[in-house]
Each structure stands twice: as structure tokens, then as C-alpha cells.
Design a protein around this motif. Structure first.
Motif, PDB file in Angstrom:
ATOM      1  N   SER A  41       0.727  -1.204  -0.077  1.00  0.00           N
ATOM      2  CA  SER A  41      -0.018  -0.066  -0.035  1.00  0.00           C
ATOM      3  C   SER A  41       0.672   1.190   0.003  1.00  0.00           C
ATOM      4  O   SER A  41       0.340   2.233  -0.487  1.00  0.00           O
ATOM      5  CB  SER A  41      -0.991  -0.017   1.152  1.00  0.00           C
ATOM      6  OG  SER A  41       0.132  -0.006   2.388  1.00  0.00           O
ATOM      7  N   LEU A  42       2.004   1.127   0.322  1.00  0.00           N
ATOM      8  CA  LEU A  42       2.874   2.552   0.330  1.00  0.00           C
ATOM      9  C   LEU A  42       2.999   3.329  -0.760  1.00  0.00           C
ATOM     10  O   LEU A  42       3.011   4.524  -0.537  1.00  0.00           O
ATOM     11  CB  LEU A  42       4.338   1.931   0.963  1.00  0.00           C
ATOM     12  CG  LEU A  42       5.389   2.916   1.216  1.00  0.00           C
ATOM     13  CD1 LEU A  42       4.854   3.856   2.468  1.00  0.00           C
ATOM     14  CD2 LEU A  42       6.651   2.560   1.591  1.00  0.00           C
ATOM     15  N   TYR A  44       0.852   4.044  -2.922  1.00  0.00           N
ATOM     16  CA  TYR A  44      -0.529   4.573  -3.016  1.00  0.00           C
ATOM     17  C   TYR A  44      -0.609   5.600  -1.913  1.00  0.00           C
ATOM     18  O   TYR A  44      -1.204   6.696  -2.188  1.00  0.00           O
ATOM     19  CB  TYR A  44      -1.675   3.576  -3.113  1.00  0.00           C
ATOM     20  CG  TYR A  44      -1.567   2.460  -4.342  1.00  0.00           C
ATOM     21  CD1 TYR A  44      -1.509   2.743  -5.583  1.00  0.00           C
ATOM     22  CD2 TYR A  44      -1.111   1.328  -3.986  1.00  0.00           C
ATOM     23  CE1 TYR A  44      -1.493   1.842  -6.464  1.00  0.00           C
ATOM     24  CE2 TYR A  44      -0.754   0.329  -4.955  1.00  0.00           C
ATOM     25  CZ  TYR A  44      -1.004   0.562  -6.130  1.00  0.00           C
ATOM     26  OH  TYR A  44      -0.607  -0.289  -6.946  1.00  0.00           O
ATOM     27  N   ILE A  45       0.019   5.288  -0.855  1.00  0.00           N
ATOM     28  CA  ILE A  45      -0.189   6.362   0.409  1.00  0.00           C
ATOM     29  C   ILE A  45       0.797   7.650  -0.029  1.00  0.00           C
ATOM     30  O   ILE A  45       0.559   8.633   0.246  1.00  0.00           O
ATOM     31  CB  ILE A  45       0.264   5.459   1.687  1.00  0.00           C
ATOM     32  CG1 ILE A  45      -0.628   4.267   2.049  1.00  0.00           C
ATOM     33  CG2 ILE A  45       0.529   6.688   2.837  1.00  0.00           C
ATOM     34  CD1 ILE A  45      -0.218   3.659   3.156  1.00  0.00           C
ATOM     35  N   CYS A  46       1.860   7.317  -0.677  1.00  0.00           N
ATOM     36  CA  CYS A  46       2.747   8.253  -1.037  1.00  0.00           C
ATOM     37  C   CYS A  46       2.388   9.012  -1.881  1.00  0.00           C
ATOM     38  O   CYS A  46       2.559  10.145  -2.182  1.00  0.00           O
ATOM     39  CB  CYS A  46       4.383   7.747  -1.281  1.00  0.00           C
ATOM     40  SG  CYS A  46       5.119   7.140  -0.099  1.00  0.00           S
ATOM     41  N   GLU A  78      -6.686   8.155  -5.350  1.00  0.00           N
ATOM     42  CA  GLU A  78      -5.803   7.355  -4.343  1.00  0.00           C
ATOM     43  C   GLU A  78      -6.225   7.094  -3.146  1.00  0.00           C
ATOM     44  O   GLU A  78      -6.172   6.372  -2.643  1.00  0.00           O
ATOM     45  CB  GLU A  78      -4.468   8.525  -4.299  1.00  0.00           C
ATOM     46  CG  GLU A  78      -3.498   8.658  -5.464  1.00  0.00           C
ATOM     47  CD  GLU A  78      -3.060   7.235  -5.898  1.00  0.00           C
ATOM     48  OE1 GLU A  78      -2.769   6.470  -5.240  1.00  0.00           O
ATOM     49  OE2 GLU A  78      -3.067   7.384  -7.136  1.00  0.00           O
ATOM     50  N   VAL A  82      -6.465   3.521  -1.673  1.00  0.00           N
ATOM     51  CA  VAL A  82      -5.960   3.268  -0.116  1.00  0.00           C
ATOM     52  C   VAL A  82      -7.405   2.829   0.689  1.00  0.00           C
ATOM     53  O   VAL A  82      -7.030   1.822   1.300  1.00  0.00           O
ATOM     54  CB  VAL A  82      -5.536   4.532   0.646  1.00  0.00           C
ATOM     55  CG1 VAL A  82      -5.431   4.240   2.119  1.00  0.00           C
ATOM     56  CG2 VAL A  82      -4.293   4.903   0.065  1.00  0.00           C
ATOM     57  N   THR A  97      -1.081   0.052   6.963  1.00  0.00           N
ATOM     58  CA  THR A  97      -1.585   0.778   5.974  1.00  0.00           C
ATOM     59  C   THR A  97      -2.304   2.135   6.723  1.00  0.00           C
ATOM     60  O   THR A  97      -2.215   3.186   6.544  1.00  0.00           O
ATOM     61  CB  THR A  97      -2.711   0.119   4.877  1.00  0.00           C
ATOM     62  OG1 THR A  97      -2.024  -0.721   4.211  1.00  0.00           O
ATOM     63  CG2 THR A  97      -3.244   1.389   4.203  1.00  0.00           C
ATOM     64  N   VAL A 101      -1.062   6.050   6.666  1.00  0.00           N
ATOM     65  CA  VAL A 101      -2.047   6.880   6.533  1.00  0.00           C
ATOM     66  C   VAL A 101      -1.897   7.921   7.387  1.00  0.00           C
ATOM     67  O   VAL A 101      -1.974   9.152   7.049  1.00  0.00           O
ATOM     68  CB  VAL A 101      -3.477   6.127   6.025  1.00  0.00           C
ATOM     69  CG1 VAL A 101      -4.382   7.360   5.891  1.00  0.00           C
ATOM     70  CG2 VAL A 101      -3.371   5.387   4.641  1.00  0.00           C
ATOM     71  N   ASP A 105      -0.276  10.782   5.463  1.00  0.00           N
ATOM     72  CA  ASP A 105      -1.349  11.521   4.701  1.00  0.00           C
ATOM     73  C   ASP A 105      -2.058  12.466   5.634  1.00  0.00           C
ATOM     74  O   ASP A 105      -2.827  13.231   5.110  1.00  0.00           O
ATOM     75  CB  ASP A 105      -2.230  10.561   3.827  1.00  0.00           C
ATOM     76  CG  ASP A 105      -1.588   9.669   2.818  1.00  0.00           C
ATOM     77  OD1 ASP A 105      -0.460  10.214   2.213  1.00  0.00           O
ATOM     78  OD2 ASP A 105      -2.058   8.702   2.438  1.00  0.00           O
TER      79      ASP A 105
END
Length: 209
Positions: A41-42, A44-46, A78, A82, A97, A101, A105
Motif C-alpha cells: 500500500s505504500l 499509493y499512500i505516498c 488515491e 487506499v 496501511t 496513512v 497523509d
């Protein structure tokens, strides 16, 4: 000149939209199998953090509405990605995740906005936010090098071993080494024989009892 800039900006936005939508096949597979499998998941988080920072930059910079709009679209995409990770990931990945986040985020984004809003003013704020966005871009696009560096080191070490083998493969071992190996083999044989004899004696004692 302004028309040309607008045209190139629109073209860039179209390409950016296609990039944001490129993982759709992956997430369709996740939905179909109801599992994130081995996906991480990293990235998409970034990407969500990156899109959020660029949206903020597009808002505070005059005339950068194209930057704000395309990255605003990226934020929505995104968030969907996530969210799917949070729904279909295994418990361990779901927890990881959620933590990332919260840290990146939410925490990092909020800190970046607060610092630039409260401490910086005018063009300095815009420039600082732009540098932050560019730095994050470099980190994101340079991250695959982390996988390439160990492989490169392994390649060099393997090549060195092959060179050493080619140099010394025909060399005659010294008599001292041979004698040492023979003595070591004899010593190991004596230890093995003694251990075997001791085991047999113990077995006989148990049978007598």
C-alpha cells in the motif's frame, strides 16, 4: 505564448490523469479476489500525499489552477485505492496501511500546511511548498534504486568470486594444508568413533537394566 502554455498544461494533465488511473487493473483484481495478495500500500499512500501537496501548491500559487485540478482528481483516485487496501488487506497489512496513512497523509500533510501557513508568507511560502513537492517527487521516483543497489553489490561480489576462481583454480594446495586437512579428518573420525562407542555402551547398560 499563454495559449501554448495552456495547451501543454492540458496535455500534461491528461497524461497525469492516465497515470493516476494506471493501477485500475490491479485494484479490479483486488476487488475480484477480495484480497490485496502481495501488493504493497505504500506507493499509493505516498502518491496520495504527493497529490495533496501539489493540490495545495496549485491553490496558493496564482495561475496554477491546472496543477490544483489534476492533483485534486489524483487525491480522489488515491483515496479509493487506499480505502480498498483497508477493506481487502489482511489484518497485518490493514494495520500497517492505517498507521502509514495517519503518519504521512494526515500528520505530515497537516504539519506541512500549518508550517507554511503560519511561518512563511507570500512567495517564500509558494517556493517552500514547491521545493517540498519536488523533493517528494524525487524520493518517489528514486525509490526503485533501493532494490537495484543490493543487486548491483551482489553482482560485483559474484564477479570478484569468479575472477578469484579463475586465477587460483589450477594452483596446487600446499602440503601443510593437505596435512592439516588429513589430521582434521582423522581427528573427526576418532571423535565419531568414540561417540558411537559411548552410545553403544549406554544402549547395552539400558538393556541389562
Amino acid at each position: 505564448m499563454e495559449i501554448l502554455s495552456l495547451v501543454f498544461g492540458v496535455i500534461g494533465n491528461v497524461i497525469s490523469v492516465l497515470m493516476f488511473l494506471s493501477p485500475v487493473g490491479t485494484f479490479w483484481r483486488i476487488i475480484k479476489h477480495k484480497s490485496t495478495e502481495d501488493f504493497e500500500s505504500l506507493p499509493y499512500i505516498c502518491t496520495l500525499l504527493n497529490a495533496a501537496l501539489w493540490t495545495y501548491y496549485g491553490i496558493i500559487k496564482p495561475g496554477a489552477f491546472l496543477v490544483a485540478t489534476v492533483n485534486g482528481f489524483g487525491i480522489l483516485v488515491e483515496i479509493v485505492y487506499v480505502t480498498l487496501f483497508l477493506v481487502y488487506a489482511a489484518p497485518k497489512m490493514r494495520a500497517k496501511t492505517g498507521i502509514l496513512v495517519g503518519l504521512l497523509d494526515v500528520g505530515f500533510l497537516a504539519a506541512a500546511i500549518l508550517v507554511t501557513r503560519l511561518v512563511l508568507q507570500g512567495q517564500v511560502r509558494i517556493d517552500a511548498t514547491g521545493f517540498m513537492c519536488c523533493g517528494l517527487n524525487i524520493v518517489m521516483y528514486g525509490s526503485p534504486l533501493a532494490a537495484m543497489v543490493p543487486n548491483g553489490a551482489g553482482f560485483l561480489l559474484g564477479a570478484a568470486q569468479l575472477v578469484l576462481y579463475a586465477i587460483y583454480r589450477n594452483a596446487n594446495p600446499s602440503s601443510n594444508v593437505s596435512d592439516g586437512l588429513e589430521e582434521g579428518w582423522q581427528y573427526q573420525t576418532l571423535i565419531s568413533s568414540a561417540a558411537s562407542s559411548s552410545s553403544e555402551q549406554s544402549h547395552e547398560i539400558k538393556e541389562r537394566n
